[in-house]
Design a protein around this motif. Structure first.
Motif, PDB file in Angstrom:
ATOM      1  N   ALA A 193      10.682 -33.276 -16.999  1.00  0.00           N
ATOM      2  CA  ALA A 193      10.165 -34.636 -17.190  1.00  0.00           C
ATOM      3  C   ALA A 193      11.164 -35.687 -16.721  1.00  0.00           C
ATOM      4  O   ALA A 193      10.776 -36.738 -16.207  1.00  0.00           O
ATOM      5  CB  ALA A 193       9.815 -34.853 -18.665  1.00  0.00           C
ATOM      6  N   SER A 194      12.457 -35.394 -16.893  1.00  0.00           N
ATOM      7  CA  SER A 194      13.479 -36.363 -16.494  1.00  0.00           C
ATOM      8  C   SER A 194      13.531 -36.557 -14.985  1.00  0.00           C
ATOM      9  O   SER A 194      14.153 -37.503 -14.493  1.00  0.00           O
ATOM     10  CB  SER A 194      14.855 -35.909 -16.997  1.00  0.00           C
ATOM     11  OG  SER A 194      15.319 -34.780 -16.271  1.00  0.00           O
ATOM     12  N   ALA A 195      12.873 -35.658 -14.226  1.00  0.00           N
ATOM     13  CA  ALA A 195      12.891 -35.753 -12.777  1.00  0.00           C
ATOM     14  C   ALA A 195      11.860 -36.740 -12.233  1.00  0.00           C
ATOM     15  O   ALA A 195      11.849 -37.003 -11.027  1.00  0.00           O
ATOM     16  CB  ALA A 195      12.649 -34.373 -12.170  1.00  0.00           C
ATOM     17  N   ILE A 196      11.005 -37.283 -13.106  1.00  0.00           N
ATOM     18  CA  ILE A 196       9.945 -38.192 -12.628  1.00  0.00           C
ATOM     19  C   ILE A 196      10.518 -39.357 -11.816  1.00  0.00           C
ATOM     20  O   ILE A 196      10.056 -39.625 -10.690  1.00  0.00           O
ATOM     21  CB  ILE A 196       9.087 -38.697 -13.803  1.00  0.00           C
ATOM     22  CG1 ILE A 196       8.266 -37.535 -14.381  1.00  0.00           C
ATOM     23  CG2 ILE A 196       8.159 -39.827 -13.359  1.00  0.00           C
ATOM     24  CD1 ILE A 196       7.463 -37.902 -15.623  1.00  0.00           C
ATOM     25  N   PRO A 197      11.520 -40.111 -12.325  1.00  0.00           N
ATOM     26  CA  PRO A 197      12.044 -41.234 -11.533  1.00  0.00           C
ATOM     27  C   PRO A 197      12.659 -40.791 -10.205  1.00  0.00           C
ATOM     28  O   PRO A 197      12.491 -41.471  -9.188  1.00  0.00           O
ATOM     29  CB  PRO A 197      13.111 -41.853 -12.451  1.00  0.00           C
ATOM     30  CG  PRO A 197      12.795 -41.368 -13.820  1.00  0.00           C
ATOM     31  CD  PRO A 197      12.191 -40.021 -13.642  1.00  0.00           C
ATOM     32  N   MET A 198      13.368 -39.649 -10.214  1.00  0.00           N
ATOM     33  CA  MET A 198      14.017 -39.182  -8.998  1.00  0.00           C
ATOM     34  C   MET A 198      12.990 -38.725  -7.955  1.00  0.00           C
ATOM     35  O   MET A 198      13.142 -38.973  -6.763  1.00  0.00           O
ATOM     36  CB  MET A 198      14.972 -38.032  -9.329  1.00  0.00           C
ATOM     37  CG  MET A 198      16.100 -38.401 -10.287  1.00  0.00           C
ATOM     38  SD  MET A 198      17.156 -39.693  -9.605  1.00  0.00           S
ATOM     39  CE  MET A 198      17.918 -38.802  -8.248  1.00  0.00           C
ATOM     40  N   LEU A 199      11.931 -38.054  -8.428  1.00  0.00           N
ATOM     41  CA  LEU A 199      10.888 -37.632  -7.494  1.00  0.00           C
ATOM     42  C   LEU A 199      10.142 -38.843  -6.940  1.00  0.00           C
ATOM     43  O   LEU A 199       9.801 -38.885  -5.749  1.00  0.00           O
ATOM     44  CB  LEU A 199       9.917 -36.670  -8.194  1.00  0.00           C
ATOM     45  CG  LEU A 199       8.761 -36.133  -7.342  1.00  0.00           C
ATOM     46  CD1 LEU A 199       9.278 -35.414  -6.102  1.00  0.00           C
ATOM     47  CD2 LEU A 199       7.877 -35.192  -8.168  1.00  0.00           C
ATOM     48  N   ALA A 200       9.895 -39.840  -7.779  1.00  0.00           N
ATOM     49  CA  ALA A 200       9.247 -41.072  -7.314  1.00  0.00           C
ATOM     50  C   ALA A 200      10.098 -41.769  -6.255  1.00  0.00           C
ATOM     51  O   ALA A 200       9.581 -42.261  -5.240  1.00  0.00           O
ATOM     52  CB  ALA A 200       9.001 -42.004  -8.496  1.00  0.00           C
ATOM     53  N   ARG A 201      11.404 -41.764  -6.491  1.00  0.00           N
ATOM     54  CA  ARG A 201      12.318 -42.384  -5.519  1.00  0.00           C
ATOM     55  C   ARG A 201      12.283 -41.632  -4.191  1.00  0.00           C
ATOM     56  O   ARG A 201      12.271 -42.242  -3.112  1.00  0.00           O
ATOM     57  CB  ARG A 201      13.734 -42.388  -6.088  1.00  0.00           C
ATOM     58  CG  ARG A 201      14.780 -43.005  -5.168  1.00  0.00           C
ATOM     59  CD  ARG A 201      16.147 -42.995  -5.831  1.00  0.00           C
ATOM     60  NE  ARG A 201      17.171 -43.490  -4.944  1.00  0.00           N
ATOM     61  CZ  ARG A 201      18.457 -43.566  -5.262  1.00  0.00           C
ATOM     62  NH1 ARG A 201      18.864 -43.169  -6.472  1.00  0.00           N
ATOM     63  NH2 ARG A 201      19.344 -44.034  -4.404  1.00  0.00           N
ATOM     64  N   TYR A 202      12.268 -40.298  -4.256  1.00  0.00           N
ATOM     65  CA  TYR A 202      12.182 -39.489  -3.036  1.00  0.00           C
ATOM     66  C   TYR A 202      10.909 -39.829  -2.260  1.00  0.00           C
ATOM     67  O   TYR A 202      10.938 -39.982  -1.030  1.00  0.00           O
ATOM     68  CB  TYR A 202      12.215 -38.006  -3.405  1.00  0.00           C
ATOM     69  CG  TYR A 202      11.721 -37.088  -2.308  1.00  0.00           C
ATOM     70  CD1 TYR A 202      12.551 -36.712  -1.253  1.00  0.00           C
ATOM     71  CD2 TYR A 202      10.408 -36.598  -2.329  1.00  0.00           C
ATOM     72  CE1 TYR A 202      12.088 -35.877  -0.248  1.00  0.00           C
ATOM     73  CE2 TYR A 202       9.947 -35.759  -1.327  1.00  0.00           C
ATOM     74  CZ  TYR A 202      10.780 -35.406  -0.285  1.00  0.00           C
ATOM     75  OH  TYR A 202      10.312 -34.584   0.719  1.00  0.00           O
TER      76      TYR A 202
END
Length: 412
Positions: free
Chosen positions: A94-103
Motif C-alpha cells: 500500500a505504501s507504494a501507491i504514491p511512488m507508482l503514481a509518480r512513475y
C-alpha cells in the motif's frame, strides 16, 4: 486505424509495457509475471518490471529488454525482520501507491499490467492518483472469495465489504484478465462487471525448459527408490494449500502400503505441519525440505503429485506436473483444477478437506497410473507462446482504444 487493424490481424506494434508486482521471487504469480515479461520482450516490446521490493533475489533470468524499476523505500529495510515474523507485506504494498503514481506521471508507459490479485488495488489507486490516462489491465490471479471462508464469524460482513469495495474500484480499470473461468465468474459476481470487460487467459506455463529441467537428477534417496512410490506436493506452506488434509490422507495410505511424502515449499505453517507429522508417527516417511529451485526434477520422478488446496486461481503446479508426465490428484476447489483436469478425465478430483476421499484417489492412481502421453498432450493447452500472444492482444487493444479516444478528443 492502422493500430486497430494490426491488433485485429495479429501484427504486433511495439509497446512500452509496465508490469506491477510485489517482488521478483515467490510463488506462482511471480513466475507467471516473469514469464510474461520475458515473452513480451522477446517479441520486441520494451518492458518495465515495477516492483515494491527489489531486495529478494531473482529466481529467473530476465531478458535484456526487461528493466527492473524499484519502488522500495528506505523504511522497508528497517521493518524487514518484522515482516518475516508477522506479515506486513500488505502495508509495504500500500505504501507504494504514491511512488507508482509518480512513475506513471514521469515515465508513462503505453499500458500498465497489474501482475497479481494482491497488488490490483494498489495499481488502481496509483493510476487514479497519477491523473494519467495510462490504460490499466488487472490480472486476477486468484479466487477472490477464497480467503473469506477462513473468517466464519465475519463471513457475511467481509463478503459485503469485499463486494462493495471491488464493485466500486475494479470498474476504474480498463480491463480484467482472469486466469480461469472460475476466477472470471467470481470477479464478475463481486464487481458486477459485464463479460466484455473480462477476458479469460490461461497462465503461460509450458515450454521446452520444463523437459530440460525435469531430466536433471534429484539428490534424495526417495527420488530414486523404485520400490517405494513417492507422493509429491509443491507449494507454499499456507492455509490455502491445506496440507493437514494431505498429511492425514497420507497417514491412511501409509497404513496400507510403503510410500513416501515430500512437500516442497516454505511458509508460516511449517511448525504446525511438522507437529502433525510427528503426532501421526510419520516422521520417517514425510519430508519438508523447503523451497527448491527445480521442482520439475522431483515431478518427473514422483509417482503422483497431489494438490490439496482449499482454493486456487489456476494452479500452475498441476500444469507443470502433467507437462512432466507425472500423474496428478487434486481437490475440486474453486477454481482451476476442474478446468485443467477436464472434469476429472486427466486426474481424479475429490472434495475439499476430505482426507478419506483424497487417500482413496491417490491409492487408485498408484495402482493404475494414467497414460503419460495423455498428460503431455493436455499440457500443451497451456503453452507459453499462446498465453503471451493472448495477453499482448488484450494489452494492444487497450492501447488502441486509448489512442482512438485521444484522437476523438483532439478532433472535438
Amino acid at each position: 486505424q492502422f493500430f486497430i487493424m494490426s491488433v485485429k490481424f495479429g501484427k504486433e506494434i511495439e509497446m512500452r509495457i509496465a508490469i506491477f508486482i510485489y517482488c521478483l521471487r515467490g510463488g506462482g504469480a511471480q513466475h507467471r509475471v516473469l514469464t510474461l515479461a520475458n515473452g513480451f520482450a522477446e517479441r520486441g516490446h520494451m518492458v518495465d518490471l515495477v516492483v515494491v521490493s527489489a531486495s529478494e533475489s531473482i529466481g529467473v533470468a530476465l531478458h535484456s529488454g526487461v528493466r527492473v524499476v524499484s519502488l522500495e523505500q528506505n523504511w522497508h529495510h528497517a521493518f524487514e525482520k518484522l515482516n518475516h515474523r508477522i506479515n506486513i507485506r500488505g502495508l509495504f504494498t500500500a505504501s507504494a501507491i504514491p511512488m507508482l503514481a509518480r512513475y506513471l506521471r514521469e515515465e508513462p508507459p503505453d499500458v500498465l499490467l497489474s501482475g497479481a490479485s494482491h497488488v490490483n488495488l494498489v495499481a488502481i489507486f496509483a493510476r487514479r492518483f497519477s491523473k494519467t490516462n495510462v490504460p490499466l489491465v488487472l490480472r486476477a490471479s486468484n479466487y477472490p472469495s477464497g480467503n473469506i471462508r477462513w473468517w466464519p464469524p465475519l463471513k457475511q460482513l467481509i463478503r459485503r465489504i469485499l463486494r462493495y469495495t471491488l464493485g466500486i474500484v475494479y470498474p476504474w480499470a480498463n480491463h480484467i484478465i482472469a486466469v480461469s473461468r472460475g476466477v472470471a465468474c467470481d470477479v464478475q459476481r463481486l464487481t458486477g462487471l459485464p463479460s466484455e470487460r473480462v477476458t479469460i487467459i490461461y497462465n503461460p506455463v509450458v515450454g521446452p525448459y520444463i523437459a530440460h529441467r525435469a531430466a536433471e537428477p534429484v539428490d534424495h534417496a526417495w527420488a530414486t527408490d523404485v520400490n517405494v512410490p513417492l507422493i509429491l506436493a509443491v507449494g507454499r506452506l499456507t492455509i490455502q494449500k491445506d496440507y493437514p488434509t494431505l498429511i492425514r490422507a497420507f497417514a491412511k495410505i501409509r497404513a496400507e502400503r510403503a510410500v513416501h511424502l515430500v512437500i516442497l515449499g516454505e511458509g508460516r505453517q511449517r511448525d504446525k505441519l511438522e507437529k502433525l507429522v510427528h503426532k501421526l508417527g510419520l516422521d520417517a516417511d514425510v519430508a519438508l525440505p523447503g523451497h527448491v529451485d527445480n521442482p520439475f526434477a522431483w515431478m518427473s520422478k514422483a509417482a503422483v503429485l497431489v494438490l490439496s488446496s482449499a482454493w486456487e486461481g489456476l494452479p500452475g503446479v498441476l500444469i507443470e506436473a502433467i507437462a512432466c508426465g507425472c500423474p496428478v490428484v487434486s481437490t475440486d476447489c474453486p477454481s482451476g483444477p476442474r478446468e485443467i483436469l477436464e472434469d476429472g478425465a486427466i486426474g481424479p478430483l475429490v472434495p475439499v478437506h476430505d482426507d478419506s476421499a483424497l487417500a482413496s484417489a491417490i491409492l487408485r492412481v498408484l495402482a493404475a497410473p494414467p497414460d503419460r502421453a495423455k498428460l503431455l498432450h493436455r499440457s500443451q493447452c497451456f503453452r507459453i507462446e499462446d498465453g503471451v500472444d493472448a495477453y499482448l492482444r488484450v494489452l494492444a487493444a487497450q492501447v488502441a482504444a486509448r489512442k482512438a479516444s485521444s484522437g476523438q478528443s483532439a478532433t472535438a
